[in-house]
Design a protein around this motif. Sequence first.
Motif, PDB file in Angstrom:
ATOM      1  N   GLN A 123       0.820  -1.208   0.000  1.00 17.97           N
ATOM      2  CA  GLN A 123       0.000   0.000   0.000  1.00 17.97           C
ATOM      3  C   GLN A 123       0.856   1.261   0.000  1.00 17.97           C
ATOM      4  O   GLN A 123       0.507   2.258  -0.648  1.00 17.97           O
ATOM      5  N   ALA A 124       1.984   1.226   0.712  1.00 20.89           N
ATOM      6  CA  ALA A 124       2.895   2.369   0.690  1.00 20.89           C
ATOM      7  C   ALA A 124       3.409   2.626  -0.723  1.00 20.89           C
ATOM      8  O   ALA A 124       3.503   3.779  -1.167  1.00 20.89           O
ATOM      9  N   GLU A 125       3.748   1.560  -1.438  1.00 27.07           N
ATOM     10  CA  GLU A 125       4.231   1.711  -2.813  1.00 27.07           C
ATOM     11  C   GLU A 125       3.134   2.265  -3.714  1.00 27.07           C
ATOM     12  O   GLU A 125       3.385   3.099  -4.591  1.00 27.07           O
ATOM     13  N   CYS A 143      -7.347  -0.566  -2.141  1.00 24.08           N
ATOM     14  CA  CYS A 143      -6.662  -1.344  -1.104  1.00 24.08           C
ATOM     15  C   CYS A 143      -6.744  -0.704   0.275  1.00 24.08           C
ATOM     16  O   CYS A 143      -6.421  -1.356   1.277  1.00 24.08           O
ATOM     17  N   ALA A 144      -7.169   0.536   0.358  1.00 25.61           N
ATOM     18  CA  ALA A 144      -7.126   1.277   1.614  1.00 25.61           C
ATOM     19  C   ALA A 144      -7.881   0.602   2.755  1.00 25.61           C
ATOM     20  O   ALA A 144      -7.378   0.570   3.889  1.00 25.61           O
ATOM     21  N   PRO A 145      -9.089   0.059   2.544  1.00 22.35           N
ATOM     22  CA  PRO A 145      -9.788  -0.551   3.693  1.00 22.35           C
ATOM     23  C   PRO A 145      -9.015  -1.702   4.336  1.00 22.35           C
ATOM     24  O   PRO A 145      -8.975  -1.816   5.565  1.00 22.35           O
ATOM     25  N   LEU A 146      -8.380  -2.543   3.522  1.00 20.21           N
ATOM     26  CA  LEU A 146      -7.601  -3.639   4.089  1.00 20.21           C
ATOM     27  C   LEU A 146      -6.345  -3.111   4.768  1.00 20.21           C
ATOM     28  O   LEU A 146      -5.962  -3.598   5.841  1.00 20.21           O
ATOM     29  N   ALA A 147      -5.717  -2.105   4.187  1.00 22.06           N
ATOM     30  CA  ALA A 147      -4.531  -1.514   4.811  1.00 22.06           C
ATOM     31  C   ALA A 147      -4.890  -0.885   6.155  1.00 22.06           C
ATOM     32  O   ALA A 147      -4.163  -1.048   7.148  1.00 22.06           O
TER      33      ALA A 147
END
Length: 341
Positions: A123-125, A143-147
């Motif tokens: 997610q950072a990448e 992807c934000a909700p899982l992160a």
Amino acid sequence: MTHTHLDDATAEQFAHVALENIARQYPYKVDHLMVGADDLSAPVVMHPVFYGSYDWHSSVHMHWLLVRVLSLRPALPVADRIRAALDRQLLPEAIAAELAYFERPASRTFERPYGWGWFLRLQAELRTLGARDAQAARWATACAPLADHLAQRLIDYIDIADFPVRTGTHLNSAFALIMALFYAKSDQHLALRKAIVRQAHRWFGHDQRYPARYEPGGDEFLSGGLVEAVLMRHVLDDCSFGDWWEMFSPGEAELAMWLTPVTVADRTDPKMSHLDGLNLSRAWCWRVLGPGLPPVLQPLAIRAWSDHLEASLPQAVEGHYVATHWLATFALLALTDSAVG
């Protein structure tokens, strides 16, 4: 394939390996706690995004590899294939299904902490690339909700974990925290960074004369000591890290063991092949640690980085599938990852 930098040919090879892996459903190593007689499905049903690459965490870091290559080499011929693959994979509804799996009571420890750390690094990448690429920004949003979920779960876990796991396998505490730090920085997640820094000091801040003679274990792909040092390099300033290293560093004879690549007796064995990963992860560690080490050690760190890459880099793309489903990610770390923050 060069062992000194990431050239276009090497990046292209890595990308092709990753593209094949993330779509390859079998063989697959299931890590699933069943709570009933019929509580088991095909990997692609349980994990509609990360169903390939032999296991969940390897699929995650192969996705990271694709994003990283796209960020570093956006004009490669394979770039369009990467974008198409990530567009297919990183769909909001598919990520929602992955999140639902983690929310199962039986999944409380699923992929803790290695898979959690790697997803946060992915997610950072995505966040970093998304700052200049609208398509990547869309993937990051999906992807934000899982992160968010895994970041909070990691905070909750490390806040109550009295002891670190020092073994050089997936359970290693320091490695996961390093990966998560990149997410904390990219997402400006101050609570996560604070929790990591606090626990790094608590777990590792007072270590002395690390017993490097006990490494490696026969199936380790991380050096528990070197990874710990990389974590402390991230959370300390240069002066404080120098003081910490002086206290932590093993004696000269034991340090020489860290500087020398290991041999791999059977590269078709799924566990023994981890030792190629050890060489590549050691190379990554020496790359990150080098500038913060005493001047007398800096040329040794550069030589160790090169020697370890030379020993195992070919296995990232040419070896048996027990290694090629994951090794290229550690090769890419060793070739490109030097950020400390």
